[in-house]
Structure formats: C-alpha cells, structure tokens
Design a protein around this motif. Structure first.
Motif, PDB file in Angstrom:
ATOM      1  N   PHE A   1     -11.162 -51.714  49.567  1.00 42.57           N
ATOM      2  CA  PHE A   1     -11.872 -50.757  50.412  1.00 42.57           C
ATOM      3  C   PHE A   1     -11.604 -51.153  51.860  1.00 42.57           C
ATOM      4  O   PHE A   1     -11.836 -52.298  52.253  1.00 42.57           O
ATOM      5  N   ALA A   2     -11.088 -50.221  52.646  1.00 43.38           N
ATOM      6  CA  ALA A   2     -10.734 -50.534  54.034  1.00 43.38           C
ATOM      7  C   ALA A   2     -11.005 -49.328  54.926  1.00 43.38           C
ATOM      8  O   ALA A   2     -10.925 -48.175  54.486  1.00 43.38           O
ATOM      9  N   GLU A   3     -11.309 -49.607  56.181  1.00 46.71           N
ATOM     10  CA  GLU A   3     -11.594 -48.546  57.148  1.00 46.71           C
ATOM     11  C   GLU A   3     -10.707 -48.689  58.375  1.00 46.71           C
ATOM     12  O   GLU A   3     -10.060 -49.715  58.586  1.00 46.71           O
ATOM     13  N   MET A   4     -10.703 -47.649  59.188  1.00 45.11           N
ATOM     14  CA  MET A   4     -10.039 -47.700  60.487  1.00 45.11           C
ATOM     15  C   MET A   4     -11.026 -48.230  61.512  1.00 45.11           C
ATOM     16  O   MET A   4     -12.121 -47.696  61.658  1.00 45.11           O
ATOM     17  N   SER A   5     -10.633 -49.277  62.207  1.00 49.76           N
ATOM     18  CA  SER A   5     -11.546 -49.880  63.179  1.00 49.76           C
ATOM     19  C   SER A   5     -11.531 -49.135  64.518  1.00 49.76           C
ATOM     20  O   SER A   5     -12.470 -49.251  65.304  1.00 49.76           O
ATOM     21  N   GLN A   6     -10.467 -48.380  64.775  1.00 57.94           N
ATOM     22  CA  GLN A   6     -10.331 -47.654  66.039  1.00 57.94           C
ATOM     23  C   GLN A   6      -9.915 -46.212  65.774  1.00 57.94           C
ATOM     24  O   GLN A   6      -9.350 -45.890  64.720  1.00 57.94           O
ATOM     25  N   ASP A   7     -10.196 -45.340  66.751  1.00 52.47           N
ATOM     26  CA  ASP A   7      -9.745 -43.949  66.642  1.00 52.47           C
ATOM     27  C   ASP A   7      -8.220 -43.892  66.616  1.00 52.47           C
ATOM     28  O   ASP A   7      -7.535 -44.718  67.237  1.00 52.47           O
ATOM     29  N   LEU A   8      -7.712 -42.904  65.903  1.00 53.06           N
ATOM     30  CA  LEU A   8      -6.274 -42.636  65.891  1.00 53.06           C
ATOM     31  C   LEU A   8      -6.073 -41.275  66.560  1.00 53.06           C
ATOM     32  O   LEU A   8      -6.460 -40.245  66.012  1.00 53.06           O
ATOM     33  N   THR A   9      -5.474 -41.303  67.745  1.00 54.69           N
ATOM     34  CA  THR A   9      -5.334 -40.078  68.544  1.00 54.69           C
ATOM     35  C   THR A   9      -3.939 -39.488  68.396  1.00 54.69           C
ATOM     36  O   THR A   9      -2.939 -40.190  68.558  1.00 54.69           O
ATOM     37  N   ASN A  10      -3.899 -38.207  68.099  1.00 60.64           N
ATOM     38  CA  ASN A  10      -2.649 -37.458  67.973  1.00 60.64           C
ATOM     39  C   ASN A  10      -1.599 -38.164  67.113  1.00 60.64           C
ATOM     40  O   ASN A  10      -0.484 -38.446  67.574  1.00 60.64           O
TER      41      ASN A  10
ATOM     42  N   GLU B   1     -21.106 -46.703  61.805  1.00 58.46           N
ATOM     43  CA  GLU B   1     -20.705 -45.785  60.754  1.00 58.46           C
ATOM     44  C   GLU B   1     -19.219 -45.919  60.434  1.00 58.46           C
ATOM     45  O   GLU B   1     -18.389 -46.067  61.330  1.00 58.46           O
ATOM     46  N   ILE B   2     -18.939 -45.875  59.153  1.00 59.49           N
ATOM     47  CA  ILE B   2     -17.554 -45.933  58.701  1.00 59.49           C
ATOM     48  C   ILE B   2     -17.077 -44.491  58.522  1.00 59.49           C
ATOM     49  O   ILE B   2     -17.376 -43.847  57.521  1.00 59.49           O
ATOM     50  N   HIS B   3     -16.353 -43.977  59.510  1.00 58.10           N
ATOM     51  CA  HIS B   3     -15.976 -42.567  59.492  1.00 58.10           C
ATOM     52  C   HIS B   3     -14.770 -42.277  58.610  1.00 58.10           C
ATOM     53  O   HIS B   3     -14.736 -41.265  57.913  1.00 58.10           O
TER      54      HIS B   3
END
Length: 223
Positions: A86-95, A210-212
């Motif tokens: 189980f893994a999440e993105m720690s930062q936004d990914l833009t475009n 929150e884990i988006h």
C-alpha cells in the motif's frame, strides 16, 4: 569346499606324496580346514560387501528423496508467502504527461518487498491470483477542459481504467480495482494514458492528514 579349494588341497597332497601316509593325511586335513576357514571368511566378507552396497544404494535413494522433499517444502513455503503493499503519493503531481508512470513514493505497507517506491512498479514475486486497487483525487480546477486518463498496466497490458475530467468547482475522486492472474516476474504499475489542459493529481496534503491518491495490491491465492 569349492573347486579351488579341492584343487589346491589335491595339489598340496600330491606334492607331499613322499610323506608318510598318516603325516600327509594330517597335513591335507589341516590345510583343508584352513582353506575352509578362509573361504568362509571370504564368503562372509562378500556378504558384508553386498550388504554395504545395498545400504549405500538405499542411502542414495533416501538422500534423493530428502532433497525432493526439501524442494517441495520450499515451494510450499513460497506459495504461502504473504504479499501485500500500500503506497501513496506524498506530493502533488502537476500536469503529468502521456505514458508517464505514476510513482507512489510513500510506502505504508510492503509485505514481501515487491513494490518499488523509486520506480512505482510492483513486481509479482509468486505466481497466483492478485487484486490491485487504485484511488485518484484531483482538486477543483479553473481549466474546465482539462482531462486525465490512467491505466493500471500488467506488462504493458491494460487491466483497469480511471479518469479525472472537467472538474472546476469541486474535488473529484475516482477508483478502480482489478483481479488478475500473475506470473512470477510480471510487472504492474499505473500509467498516464492521455492528459490535456491544466490539471493536478493530488498527493498527501500537509495539515490535512488525508491520503488522496494511492495504490494497493495483495496476493489472493498462490498457484
């Protein structure tokens, strides 16, 4: 007495034929007894050698059987090996661009160590049936024409589809899961299918807790 013994005794008695009869007779009897003892010992040794050969053959068979049992035990253990991540993105990914691999760099669970937070790729460690699940989120967006489509890929083959399109004044949230048969060594990852406009794939937001956007998978049953 064997033929060799008879011949030897006869020869010995013939050589000593000049010896008085009673002496020669005693000599032959003593020699015959000695030869008989030697032959008995030889026979006993032959039986012992035969027994040792049989035991050695049995040991080899047992050794081969033991090796086969050990191999079978290792295979059973490997099939019982738990696999889950189980893994999440720690930062936004833009475009993100078309064909880009989405890397979920923050690992929360990685039983079996089959997921790489560096490459974003899960490598199947045990042949069997797997479940994979992806959840994606995108914040409100001023570009009403933006769109992002994603695929979960297994060795480049599409096994699930997700999209985030045209949200302007609200967050959008989507998810998809897939159950597939996987072979040891297969690779599974999330890829950007097509994307257009200005858009953001939301990562973990500081302060919100929150884990988006996240990915997970686990082994259901090994073959």
């Amino acid at each position: 007495m064997t033929l060799v013994g008879v011949v030897f005794v006869s020869y010995f008695c013939l050589v000593n034929s000049q010896t008085p009869f009673n002496v020669a007779s005693d000599c032959c009897e003593e020699t015959a007894e000695n030869l008989q003892t030697v032959l008995q010992r030889l026979t006993s040794l032959e039986k012992a050698v035969t027994t040792l050969k049989t035991e050695n053959s049995n040991l080899r068979q047992n050794s081969s059987g033991l090796a086969a049992m050990q191999q079978e035990l290792m295979e059973i253990k490997s099939k019982q090996q738990p696999v889950a991540f189980f893994a999440e993105m720690s930062q936004d990914l833009t475009n993100p661009s078309t064909g880009q691999t989405v890397v979920f760099d923050q690992v929360l669970t990685n039983v079996g160590n089959a997921y790489s937070p560096t490459t974003g790729i899960f490598t199947i460690p045990v042949t069997g049936t797997y479940n994979f699940n992806v959840v994606l989120s995108s914040p409100n967006n001023n570009d009403a024409n933006h769109y992002m489509h994603f695929f979960i890929l297994q060795n480049g083959r599409k096994i699930a589809y997700l999209f985030l399109d045209h949200n302007t004044d609200y967050w959008i949230h989507t998810s998809s899961s897939s159950v597939v048969q996987g072979t040891k060594g297969d690779r599974v990852w999330l890829s950007v299918g097509v994307a257009g406009g200005s858009h953001v794939l939301a990562g973990h937001r500081l302060g919100e807790g929150e884990i988006h956007t996240h990915i997970s998978g686990f082994l259901i049953q090994a073959d």
